[in-house]
Scaffold this motif. Structure first.
Motif, PDB file in Angstrom:
ATOM      1  N   THR A   1      60.890 -11.254  15.743  1.00 20.88           N
ATOM      2  CA  THR A   1      60.998 -11.991  17.027  1.00 20.88           C
ATOM      3  C   THR A   1      62.090 -13.252  16.794  1.00 20.88           C
ATOM      4  N   ASP A   2      62.818 -13.259  17.823  1.00 22.16           N
ATOM      5  CA  ASP A   2      63.764 -14.203  17.811  1.00 22.16           C
ATOM      6  C   ASP A   2      62.988 -15.474  18.696  1.00 22.16           C
ATOM      7  N   PRO A   3      62.982 -16.646  17.923  1.00 22.30           N
ATOM      8  CA  PRO A   3      62.158 -17.967  18.294  1.00 22.30           C
ATOM      9  C   PRO A   3      62.739 -18.228  19.860  1.00 22.30           C
ATOM     10  N   GLU A   4      63.785 -17.891  20.120  1.00 25.55           N
ATOM     11  CA  GLU A   4      64.322 -18.326  21.720  1.00 25.55           C
ATOM     12  C   GLU A   4      64.250 -17.105  22.516  1.00 25.55           C
ATOM     13  N   THR A   5      64.624 -15.839  22.144  1.00 24.57           N
ATOM     14  CA  THR A   5      64.420 -14.665  23.243  1.00 24.57           C
ATOM     15  C   THR A   5      63.292 -13.817  23.301  1.00 24.57           C
TER      16      THR A   5
END
Length: 287
Positions: A50-54
């Protein structure tokens, strides 16, 4: 032995070389491992990149990066990593011969089996192995394995060669940084003499079959009982008798009273003071 070698290349002693294969000498098939499950459904939990932003990221979109400073990364591709090739990527070149005692045990790491890779390699491999056996030395060489150049220690074993990876100097801590904190203490000669007798009583040959992982056995027994639907009672911690006098503890140990001594009554103040001194006595510094 593993069906697939961990590393394949050439063993070289000066101008003599032959194809060899390296196999892991140990296995961990008996380890008890647990999966993460949902508490209510018992479904296995999936770890999603998981990307913390997307949000969730496809594995195809994941690249390797080295953090050169906080939050700043240098991205390196798999192809660029493959292009970093040393001669030792495919060649285990014997550089030096040393006595086994010259290598501190702190440096010994994982064992491997080194064998000739193909019938054409047997003659040269045998020549190198027998020469090493007659020399009675440990051969040192380097190879690249798992994206690291590793120092290897080689010694004849049966018809093949036992190879140990050695830890690098950067990986091994200086023992003096820890052991120098131990206060200097000279124990009474009588106590040391009794301790030596206890060691003599317990001396014997090393039999690895006598040292099974009892914790793993207990875990397997727990799983078996849970699978049957049985409840498992909490095991009480063993209660050991408090030892007040170190000399008395040594004498009782010499008599075979290990971990089964009955609880003792409270000792007078003088003995208690003696006990405090005994408990604080540090271990003898290892040479």
């Amino acid at each position: 032995m593993a069906t697939r070698p961990t590393w394949q290349g050439y063993l070289r002693l000066s101008l003599v070389s032959c194809p060899v294969a390296l196999y892991t000498a140990t296995q961990r098939t008996s380890d008890v491992s647990f999966n993460m499950l949902h508490k209510q459904t018992n479904n296995r939990i999936k770890m999603i990149p998981t990307d913390p932003e997307t949000g969730p990221v496809d594995r195809a979109d994941i690249v390797k990066g080295y953090e050169v400073e906080k939050g700043h990364y240098v991205v390196v591709t798999d192809e660029e990593i493959k292009n970093v090739r040393l001669e030792t990527t495919r060649t285990l070149d014997i550089e030096r011969f040393v006595d086994e005692d010259d290598i501190d045990r702190l440096y010994w790491n994982d064992p491997y089996f080194l064998t000739p890779d193909g019938d054409m390699a047997v003659e040269a491999f045998t020549v190198i192995r027998q020469a090493m056996e007659k020399a009675g030395k440990i051969a040192l060489g380097r190879l690249v394995m798992h994206q690291r150049e590793r120092l290897m220690a080689l010694e004849p074993r049966g018809k093949g060669i036992l190879a140990y990876s050695l830890r690098s100097n950067r990986e091994v801590k200086d023992a003096d940084e820890v052991f120098d904190r131990i206060p200097t203490h000279k124990p009474p000669a009588a106590m040391v003499e009794i301790a030596e007798k206890i060691i003599s009583q317990q001396a014997g040959p090393f039999d690895p079959s006598k040292f099974n992982d009892r914790y793993e056995d207990a875990l397997r027994a727990l799983i078996k009982e849970k699978e049957k639907g049985h409840g498992v009672k909490k095991v009480e911690e063993p209660k050991e008798a408090e030892v007040i006098d170190l000399m008395e503890a040594l004498k009782r140990s010499l008599g075979g009273e290990r971990r089964k001594a009955p609880a003792r009554k409270a000792a007078p103040a003088k003995a208690t003071a003696k006990a405090s001194t005994a408990r604080k006595a540090p271990a003898k510094k290892r040479a």
